[in-house]
Design a protein around this motif. Structure first.
Motif, short mmCIF file in Angstrom:
data_model
loop_
_atom_site.label_atom_id
_atom_site.label_comp_id
_atom_site.label_asym_id
_atom_site.label_seq_id
_atom_site.Cartn_x
_atom_site.Cartn_y
_atom_site.Cartn_z
N ARG A 36 -2.66 8.80 -3.93
CA ARG A 36 -2.07 9.34 -5.15
C ARG A 36 -1.23 8.28 -5.87
N ALA A 37 -0.45 7.51 -5.11
CA ALA A 37 0.37 6.45 -5.71
C ALA A 37 -0.52 5.39 -6.36
N THR A 38 -1.61 5.04 -5.71
CA THR A 38 -2.54 4.07 -6.28
C THR A 38 -3.17 4.61 -7.54
N THR A 39 -3.56 5.88 -7.53
CA THR A 39 -4.18 6.51 -8.71
C THR A 39 -3.19 6.54 -9.88
N LEU A 40 -1.94 6.93 -9.61
CA LEU A 40 -0.93 6.97 -10.66
C LEU A 40 -0.69 5.57 -11.24
N THR A 41 -0.60 4.59 -10.37
CA THR A 41 -0.32 3.22 -10.81
C THR A 41 -1.48 2.67 -11.62
N LEU A 61 7.39 2.30 -6.55
CA LEU A 61 8.17 3.33 -7.25
C LEU A 61 7.46 4.68 -7.17
N HIS A 62 6.13 4.68 -7.36
CA HIS A 62 5.38 5.92 -7.25
C HIS A 62 5.43 6.48 -5.83
N LEU A 63 5.35 5.60 -4.83
CA LEU A 63 5.47 6.07 -3.45
C LEU A 63 6.84 6.69 -3.20
N ASN A 64 7.87 6.04 -3.71
CA ASN A 64 9.22 6.58 -3.56
C ASN A 64 9.36 7.92 -4.26
N MET A 65 8.80 8.03 -5.47
CA MET A 65 8.88 9.28 -6.22
C MET A 65 8.14 10.40 -5.49
#
Length: 124
Positions: A36-41, A61-65
């Protein structure tokens, strides 16, 4: 802003079940959370061109979020809707602030334009 927040909530809740395999606050990332973090980024990088260091920082940052949202959902299970909304909105504001600190001025303008034009049907 509300559309972005709601879309993020919806997208995160869709992915939350597999992501909850990792314990709250333990800092580990499940494969679903990493995906999910990779997809968002990548989705953000299509509109805002990052250098390599920014890409890695935004992914972290996405992983942290995602981790914070997962932890909040567990912590606030059974809490009032108002308290959940307030805490999730605070988390979203922290994300926005940290992202703004990572972006250069022209990237920030592009992000704000993207955010203002974002609607839930564009999640795909």
């Amino acid at each position: 802003m509300k559309n972005l927040f709601l879309a993020t909530c919806l997208a995160t809740s869709v992915c939350a079940s597999p992501a909850m395999a990792a314990g709250p606050g333990d800092g580990s990332y499940s494969p679903a959370m990493m995906t999910r973090a990779t997809t968002l980024t990548r989705a953000l990088a299509r509109h805002i061109h990052f250098n390599e260091a920014q890409y890695l920082a935004v992914k972290q940052l996405h992983l942290n979020m995602l981790t914070e949202r997962r932890d909040l959902e567990i912590l606030l299970n059974g809490a009032s809707a108002e308290e959940r909304d307030t805490r999730l909105a605070e988390a979203q504001q922290r994300y926005e602030f940290e992202l703004a600190n990572l972006l250069q001025p022209q990237q920030l303008v592009a992000y704000q334009s993207l955010r203002n034009n974002f609607t839930a049907h564009r999640l795909k």
